[in-house]
Design a protein around this motif. Structure first.
Motif, mmCIF file in Angstrom:
data_model
loop_
_atom_site.group_PDB
_atom_site.id
_atom_site.type_symbol
_atom_site.label_atom_id
_atom_site.label_comp_id
_atom_site.label_asym_id
_atom_site.label_seq_id
_atom_site.Cartn_x
_atom_site.Cartn_y
_atom_site.Cartn_z
ATOM 1 N N THR A 1 1.364 -1.542 -0.182
ATOM 2 C CA THR A 1 0.035 0.064 0.299
ATOM 3 C C THR A 1 0.927 1.032 0.400
ATOM 4 O O THR A 1 2.250 1.436 0.595
ATOM 5 N N ASN B 1 2.048 9.555 -1.930
ATOM 6 C CA ASN B 1 1.630 9.545 -0.780
ATOM 7 C C ASN B 1 -0.147 8.598 -0.695
ATOM 8 O O ASN B 1 -0.984 9.462 -1.357
ATOM 9 N N LYS B 2 -0.980 8.566 0.363
ATOM 10 C CA LYS B 2 -1.834 8.533 0.225
ATOM 11 C C LYS B 2 -2.887 9.668 0.438
ATOM 12 O O LYS B 2 -1.916 10.339 0.859
ATOM 13 N N GLY B 3 -3.860 10.151 -0.872
ATOM 14 C CA GLY B 3 -4.516 10.815 -0.540
ATOM 15 C C GLY B 3 -4.226 12.048 -1.093
ATOM 16 O O GLY B 3 -4.484 12.871 -1.403
ATOM 17 N N LYS B 4 -2.775 11.868 -1.642
ATOM 18 C CA LYS B 4 -2.049 12.588 -1.932
ATOM 19 C C LYS B 4 -2.898 12.790 -3.828
ATOM 20 O O LYS B 4 -3.162 12.093 -4.528
ATOM 21 N N ASN C 1 -2.263 16.208 1.156
ATOM 22 C CA ASN C 1 -3.541 14.629 1.260
ATOM 23 C C ASN C 1 -4.618 15.304 1.255
ATOM 24 O O ASN C 1 -6.043 16.100 2.433
ATOM 25 N N PRO D 1 2.657 4.743 0.576
ATOM 26 C CA PRO D 1 2.393 5.815 2.837
ATOM 27 C C PRO D 1 2.349 5.887 2.549
ATOM 28 O O PRO D 1 1.038 7.261 1.781
ATOM 29 N N ASN D 2 1.916 6.652 4.409
ATOM 30 C CA ASN D 2 1.172 7.715 5.256
ATOM 31 C C ASN D 2 1.625 8.975 4.550
ATOM 32 O O ASN D 2 3.483 9.182 4.352
ATOM 33 N N ARG D 3 1.784 10.753 4.277
ATOM 34 C CA ARG D 3 2.689 11.621 4.553
ATOM 35 C C ARG D 3 3.624 11.526 5.168
ATOM 36 O O ARG D 3 4.617 11.940 4.907
ATOM 37 N N GLU D 4 3.829 11.703 6.397
ATOM 38 C CA GLU D 4 4.625 11.403 7.376
ATOM 39 C C GLU D 4 5.839 10.374 7.518
ATOM 40 O O GLU D 4 6.545 10.408 7.603
ATOM 41 N N ASP D 5 5.531 9.174 6.512
ATOM 42 C CA ASP D 5 6.842 8.572 6.237
ATOM 43 C C ASP D 5 7.793 8.664 5.066
ATOM 44 O O ASP D 5 8.281 7.997 5.037
ATOM 45 N N ASN E 1 -7.187 14.991 4.548
ATOM 46 C CA ASN E 1 -6.563 16.270 5.625
ATOM 47 C C ASN E 1 -7.406 17.100 5.451
ATOM 48 O O ASN E 1 -7.893 17.387 4.990
#
Length: 601
Positions: free
Chosen positions: A5, A356-359, A86, A7-11, A89
């Motif tokens: 999957t 990243n997720k949501g981007k 994201n 990555p999240n933004r913070e990753d 958010n």
């Protein structure tokens, strides 16, 4: 490419994220400017009914309006770009909604400006310019205002239209949220049999796979999602077209297409000549399709076979650091200063690199006046993404030079010229790589890529442009744009543009439903005209050297200080003629010859 999957933004590592802190170090400062815009709205409104009082008053009003627009631009750009990091958010969803409402208020507040100026006698304006030297800066702006006179309404009507802007943005906003935040695609198995997520950013990677099963599965995954939502997307697009037609009719344009072209001061013939010239050369696309089918050794060529390299044995992975090096070497003909500025920008937070997720999907260049340009990427380690980097840095450098050299009022260039700057970069890069790569297989791969650039940028974008022309004309004729009709139109165009050697899969009829640019109507034709102009300008840069580079950099520095066609003519290309498009298509034919020669060698 990651297998699991996203990555999240913070990753994502900080060095691969853009520095929006260069606009606002924190959200509190954004709030401060948000409130400041409210005060400037009141100040601008205080000039209503007073523009004809004196030269001094008019100059003050121009400058106050510029301040208002400049700060509103910063407020909106920051909020939207934060949301693009994201889309799920809620903090930046809220800031974006607030900034859109604020921008609508700004447009409503300044809506009196043009009608009031148009109500003044021309002699008054001429006298004001003599009395107040500061107004000389606004000579071209005033010329542009008077050009719009036949399509400008009364101050009260202009204010109503401005206030409606927030509502009329709904189709594009709905599509953005649906496409980027809510829509998911069924997973597929990759070449190694691992289950992987299909995303907008990974889709082209799957389409380039050597494994035909992967390509077919990704194709099916993508369009199954749109098929399920086709009624919703059709209703959204329908609303967008109605918006275009509404604005055109209210402002008394003959059509939505002519209303769009008027903004760039581009005659209708430029749009029609593009479609006509491409249609007249469609045999070249049929030749390319037949060649692709032959080289891939397929009994049937399907739509999901269009992106995989014809040179099967070449796997050319390009990590992001290597991509930067390739772009810098490719753009060397533009001079040391250009290269150094671009490099400094890339290394100092201009670019948001990885998905990243949501981007927000895809890529763009943006950024407010007075800061620096930004580039959003969803970088994957392939050659297409190297060219995307070059393309978006072309936009970014255009903004950099225009922002540096022009006052705010002329710093924002038209999209018509923007696509020239981005594509000159791509063209210089491909020419450099073709000249320096010695391996036969890689040279074939590059020729394949260049051919694909023509297919994707000239032929495909012209097909998109024709789709938009047809749908708007049908709406204007009173026809309903049902999901069935939209799919029928799009399927027919694919048959026409790809020819007898292509199996036009039924699912391709849903492709129109995933094209974000259709919500900025009559935008995509500029990719095709821009590519044609860029082909000519890049050739001049390589053949004429410093003289052509100087003309080109002057073109970048002029921003929006003149009409697009005039700016391009000064740079060395006349887009009022179909000749640049024809010349570009002739280059396409020569590339086909060269490709066949290397294949048979």
């Amino acid at each position: 490419m990651p297998n699991k999957t996203l990555p999240n933004r913070e990753d994502i590592a900080p060095e691969f994220k853009w520095h929006l802190e260069d606009i606002y170090p924190n959200d509190d400062l954004w709030e401060k400017d948000f409130k400041a815009v409210g005060g400037l709205i009141e100040k601008v409104e205080s000039y209503k009914g007073k523009l004809g009082e004196s030269a001094k008053t008019m100059l003050e009003a121009f400058r106050t309006q510029e301040d208002l627009n400049r700060i509103d631009e910063m407020v909106f750009t920051y909020a939207r770009m934060r949301r693009d990091e994201n889309n799920a958010n809620p903090v930046y969803q809220a800031l974006t909604d607030r900034s859109e409402s604020l921008s609508a208020r700004v447009q409503a507040a300044i809506s009196f400006f043009i009608p009031e100026i148009l109500s003044l006698p021309a002699e008054t304006l001429e006298q004001f310019r003599k009395e107040e030297p500061g107004l000389e800066l606004y000579r071209f702006a005033l010329e542009e205002i008077y050009r719009q006179k036949p399509h400008t309404l009364s101050p009260a009507e202009e204010q109503i239209i401005a206030r409606a802007e927030e509502v009329t943005q709904a189709p594009a906003n709905i599509f953005t949220m649906l496409n980027n935040a809510d829509l998911t695609f069924p997973p597929i198995k990759d070449e190694e049999g691992n289950e992987v997520e299909v995303t907008h950013g990974r889709y082209i990677n799957f389409m380039e796979s050597k494994d035909r099963r992967v390509r077919k599965d990704a194709f099916a995954s993508m369009y199954s999602a749109y098929r399920k939502l086709i009624n919703t997307v059709a209703a959204t697009y329908n609303s967008s077209v109605k918006k275009d037609v509404f604005y055109a009719r209210v402002r008394q344009y003959p059509s939505a297409l002519e209303a769009s072209l008027f903004n760039d001061n581009v005659p209708l013939e430029v749009y029609d000549n593009l479609i006509k010239t491409v249609r007249n050369n469609i045999d070249k696309m049929y030749r390319y399709v037949a060649l692709r089918k032959k080289i891939l050794e397929l009994d049937e060529l399907h739509m999901y076979d269009l992106y995989t390299p014809m040179v099967k044995e070449v796997k050319w992975e390009v990590p992001y650091p290597r991509a930067i090096e390739m772009v810098q070497k490719g753009l060397a003909p533009l001079g040391t200063a250009y290269i150094q500025t671009a490099a400094e920008g890339i290394n100092s937070g201009w670019v948001d690199v990885y998905e990243n997720k949501g981007k927000t999907s895809g890529a763009y260049s943006w950024g407010p006046y007075g800061v620096h340009p930004y580039v959003l990427l969803n970088y994957q380690d392939n050659l297409n993404n190297v060219f995307t980097l070059a393309h978006e840095m072309g936009h970014a450098m255009h903004s950099y030079y225009a922002y540096r050299e022009q006052p705010y009022i002329y710093a924002h260039y038209k999209i018509f010229t923007a696509e020239v700057a981005s594509t000159v970069n791509e063209t210089l890069l491909i020419r450099h790589l073709l000249d320096t790569v010695s391996e036969r297989d890689k040279k074939l791969y590059l020729l394949n890529h260049y051919l694909e650039q023509f297919r994707g940028t000239v032929f495909r974008q012209t097909m998109f442009a024709e789709f938009e022309k047809i749908t708007h004309e049908k709406m204007e004729a009173g026809e309903a744009l049902t999901p069935e009709l939209l799919c029928q139109i799009y399927h027919r165009l694919n048959v026409d543009y790809y020819g007898p050697d292509m199996v036009v899969d039924d699912d391709i009829k849903y492709e129109w439903a995933r094209i974000p640019h259709f919500y900025s109507a009559f935008y995509v034709y500029k990719y095709a005209t821009g590519f044609s102009a860029a082909t000519s300008l890049a050739g001049q840069i390589l053949e004429q050297g410093d003289q052509a580079v100087t003309r080109y950099l002057d073109f970048l520095k002029k921003g929006g200080s003149d009409y697009s066609l005039n700016l391009l003519r000064a740079a060395g290309v006349d887009m009022t003629s179909p000749q640049p498009v024809q010349e570009g298509l002739d280059v396409f034919a020569k590339l086909l010859d060269e490709f066949e020669k290397h294949v048979n060698s």
